[in-house]
Design an enzyme around this catalytic site. Sequence first.
Site, PDB file in Angstrom:
ATOM      1  N   THR B 158       0.871  -1.190   0.000  1.00  0.00           N
ATOM      2  CA  THR B 158       0.000   0.000   0.000  1.00  0.00           C
ATOM      3  C   THR B 158       0.907   1.240   0.000  1.00  0.00           C
ATOM      4  O   THR B 158       1.363   1.640  -1.070  1.00  0.00           O
ATOM      5  CB  THR B 158      -0.973   0.000   1.195  1.00  0.00           C
ATOM      6  OG1 THR B 158      -0.249  -0.181   2.404  1.00  0.00           O
ATOM      7  CG2 THR B 158      -2.009  -1.107   1.046  1.00  0.00           C
ATOM      8  N   LYS B 184       4.188  -6.795   3.988  1.00  0.00           N
ATOM      9  CA  LYS B 184       3.893  -5.409   3.637  1.00  0.00           C
ATOM     10  C   LYS B 184       3.564  -4.672   4.930  1.00  0.00           C
ATOM     11  O   LYS B 184       3.172  -5.272   5.935  1.00  0.00           O
ATOM     12  CB  LYS B 184       2.762  -5.306   2.619  1.00  0.00           C
ATOM     13  CG  LYS B 184       1.426  -5.807   3.071  1.00  0.00           C
ATOM     14  CD  LYS B 184       0.588  -4.832   3.850  1.00  0.00           C
ATOM     15  CE  LYS B 184       0.496  -3.501   3.144  1.00  0.00           C
ATOM     16  NZ  LYS B 184      -0.311  -2.574   4.014  1.00  0.00           N
ATOM     17  N   THR B 195      -1.398  -1.452   7.276  1.00  0.00           N
ATOM     18  CA  THR B 195      -1.581  -2.725   7.958  1.00  0.00           C
ATOM     19  C   THR B 195      -0.488  -3.741   7.619  1.00  0.00           C
ATOM     20  O   THR B 195      -0.182  -3.966   6.474  1.00  0.00           O
ATOM     21  CB  THR B 195      -2.920  -3.309   7.494  1.00  0.00           C
ATOM     22  OG1 THR B 195      -3.910  -2.342   7.778  1.00  0.00           O
ATOM     23  CG2 THR B 195      -3.226  -4.597   8.192  1.00  0.00           C
ATOM     24  N   GLU B 285       6.547   4.865   7.603  1.00  0.00           N
ATOM     25  CA  GLU B 285       6.142   6.065   6.872  1.00  0.00           C
ATOM     26  C   GLU B 285       7.015   7.249   7.245  1.00  0.00           C
ATOM     27  O   GLU B 285       7.078   7.642   8.404  1.00  0.00           O
ATOM     28  CB  GLU B 285       4.664   6.342   7.131  1.00  0.00           C
ATOM     29  CG  GLU B 285       3.809   5.308   6.414  1.00  0.00           C
ATOM     30  CD  GLU B 285       2.422   5.186   6.992  1.00  0.00           C
ATOM     31  OE1 GLU B 285       1.636   4.447   6.390  1.00  0.00           O
ATOM     32  OE2 GLU B 285       2.142   5.815   8.013  1.00  0.00           O
ATOM     33  N   ASN B 408       0.274  10.945   6.467  1.00  0.00           N
ATOM     34  CA  ASN B 408      -0.942  10.547   7.166  1.00  0.00           C
ATOM     35  C   ASN B 408      -1.965  11.660   7.293  1.00  0.00           C
ATOM     36  O   ASN B 408      -3.135  11.384   7.579  1.00  0.00           O
ATOM     37  CB  ASN B 408      -0.589   9.982   8.539  1.00  0.00           C
ATOM     38  CG  ASN B 408       0.028   8.617   8.400  1.00  0.00           C
ATOM     39  OD1 ASN B 408      -0.621   7.711   7.918  1.00  0.00           O
ATOM     40  ND2 ASN B 408       1.291   8.492   8.771  1.00  0.00           N
ATOM     41  N   SER B 413      -7.998  12.377   2.124  1.00  0.00           N
ATOM     42  CA  SER B 413      -8.867  13.457   1.643  1.00  0.00           C
ATOM     43  C   SER B 413      -8.515  13.860   0.217  1.00  0.00           C
ATOM     44  O   SER B 413      -7.500  13.498  -0.315  1.00  0.00           O
ATOM     45  CB  SER B 413      -8.795  14.647   2.591  1.00  0.00           C
ATOM     46  OG  SER B 413      -7.579  14.691   3.264  1.00  0.00           O
TER      47      SER B 413
END
Lengths: 413, 413
Positions: B158, B184, B195, B285, B408, B413
Amino acid sequence: MSASVSPLAPKSYPDMPPIRGLRMATAAAGIKYKNRTDVLLMVFDQPAAVAGVFTRSKCPSAPVDFCRANLPHGKARAVVVNSGNANAFTGLKGRAATELTAKSAASAVGCAENEVYLASTGVIGEPLDAGKFAGVLGDMNADAEPDFWLDAAKAIMTTDTYPKVATRLAAIGGVTVTINGIAKGAGMIAPDMATMLSFVATDADIAPDVLQQLLSAGVGPTFNSVTVDSDTSTSDTLMLFATGAAAADGQARVTSVEDPALAEFRAALNALLKDLALQVVRDGEGARKMVEVTVTGAETGAAAKRIALSIANSPLVKTAVAGEDANWGRVVMAVGKAGEMADRDRLAIWFGDVRVAVNGERDPDYSEAAASAVMKEEHIPVRVDLGLGEGRATVWTCDLTKEYVAINGDYRS
Amino acid sequence: MSASVSPLAPKSYPDMPPIRGLRMATAAAGIKYKNRTDVLLMVFDQPAAVAGVFTRSKCPSAPVDFCRANLPHGKARAVVVNSGNANAFTGLKGRAATELTAKSAASAVGCAENEVYLASTGVIGEPLDAGKFAGVLGDMNADAEPDFWLDAAKAIMTTDTYPKVATRLAAIGGVTVTINGIAKGAGMIAPDMATMLSFVATDADIAPDVLQQLLSAGVGPTFNSVTVDSDTSTSDTLMLFATGAAAADGQARVTSVEDPALAEFRAALNALLKDLALQVVRDGEGARKMVEVTVTGAETGAAAKRIALSIANSPLVKTAVAGEDANWGRVVMAVGKAGEMADRDRLAIWFGDVRVAVNGERDPDYSEAAASAVMKEEHIPVRVDLGLGEGRATVWTCDLTKEYVAINGDYRS
């Protein structure tokens, strides 16, 4: 102090009336900052009743140890607070610094060392040179005056972008008393910069054990319900002093926490504690939004609070708020990770008045536009109903922004 | 997938040998992403022994519920994984999606539905249209081939910036077997984007209950010792499959976890799990640095791990690492807030080989220059010795950067 004031700062400060029996002075000792005050002396001319609650850290600062040791004595004559250095993790030197400060304050004010209380906020692990201000406490005592609250609040700031003051009135048995308080903290809890300190004083005449029970009960839904970054300080200190000056107006001394005459005072104290606690959150490092998380329908109140804190401390929830993203999936995640009983298929979630999820899935009437409109506000209410019981709790936090990372990544080096 | 690859990405990928008895295929079903694969089918031509560990979230995804229900059956013939949608908090629709996928996979492969395993990763709360890929599982089964590991790893990404693969060899009773794995996760745990999923397969012949015991023991010091942001996913899934093909080489089936023949396999499996887990952290991240936190001298191993996680999850520690700031005061704070027994005055802290604190205060030989040099590295070892007992634990995390907030805050959005 940060260069730019939080957008969530209060628009004005209340007039802070003096508290009879309490005088204050500040000084610029150059502990760390230049061109600003960094020491506060509070003097009670008659012994004040005292109560305190402190960090739960297993590595508390030297001043926290010092206050805890004095508290059973129940009387306060002087409080010395410095900013710029936390006197935490400073070993024997830290204890020597508290002893020197206490001795100097006792000598300046003319009291016993066990009537002195201390707090320090700033960098951890640097030895505190208490000699920088121990010598000026006598002059500070001579200069101290009652009408000095806003200055007092400024002297204890670290990364705070505004001073935090609050005041309330209450009647005890028909006699009006005043409660004033100051606080500092910008990460509620950020040990080498924003440690939460708060000092509250009243002219009410209340016995120390009653004062302690009021404070211990009041801290739960207020200071213990706010979080900026989940990092518990070595130095968190909240103290409440009662000078008893209102006895001169005929206020009968309160000696039982069950005394019905306390009702209005208790409510006013709790409101003041909440006011100060929310000011701390609204000055959270890098904050642009305040988030009010309410959990209802939990098995118990404790479960509700644990779930609410799980939501409020989640970096993913907080970054979503920063991004004005109505990302309720992250709220589900935070409920799930809290470890408390939850039934996915009974969960309902609201942002403001907009219900975004119900019965374990997205609300059939979900409106992204309506949810997004809530996220654009400065104050974001998030509510989760678990549908299991009557447990309920509210906590407050702020968003997690790039500025938080910048402030905390660039601070010490 | 993020635009720029993590600076901590591996410089090269290992050659992934086929696992006899396992074939794989991927497809681009357009669940969320364009122009990339997002569905993985793993097919075991003979029933494979299966073991699994899953999220501890109280709000798990529909696929996690589905896998948990099938696991006691102990046999796997097919695994279907999709990225782009987590099928979490999707209510009855979520269960319908897992049922449709399982029925389609069983029909495509020719097995029972309780021999199918499922995992989904992506946005929470959006209904998953399993019809998008259910119809192509037959073709995927026909096309599936053994030499497909890197493609498999890519299909389940992802916000990962690189695919995660690992391989090991081990001998069981003189017969060489292979263990391959993919994973992942970019916030280890970041429910609507990152996740953690991992699938490991071997051609060894090992009974399901033994496999489960190996996996349950192996996950503690590996996947359960990494954290990116402390946010536990609704969907975390780690599965281990054993095809048993090595029986053809004369490997005697292992039916007891105490079997001494397992020693090398156990070590190889644990090394592979650690390899994959660290790849997940290194793709955290926004990560620019990996932090290895080791706590020694705690009362127990569990206490050591709790303290290590308190340090690794502290936003203030993580932002200090991002700022290359040797801010050991924040490490003291994180020890103090963990709630485990700690004696401030016995604490010692190292960054790399540089001891920065000892006996409850700054090291007398503290060198800011030496500590800062450690912080400039990509891999930052932090060690805390509590001086109380023999408990020891190591956990891994990454720094907290402005990019984490950007990723994040801007995601949905």
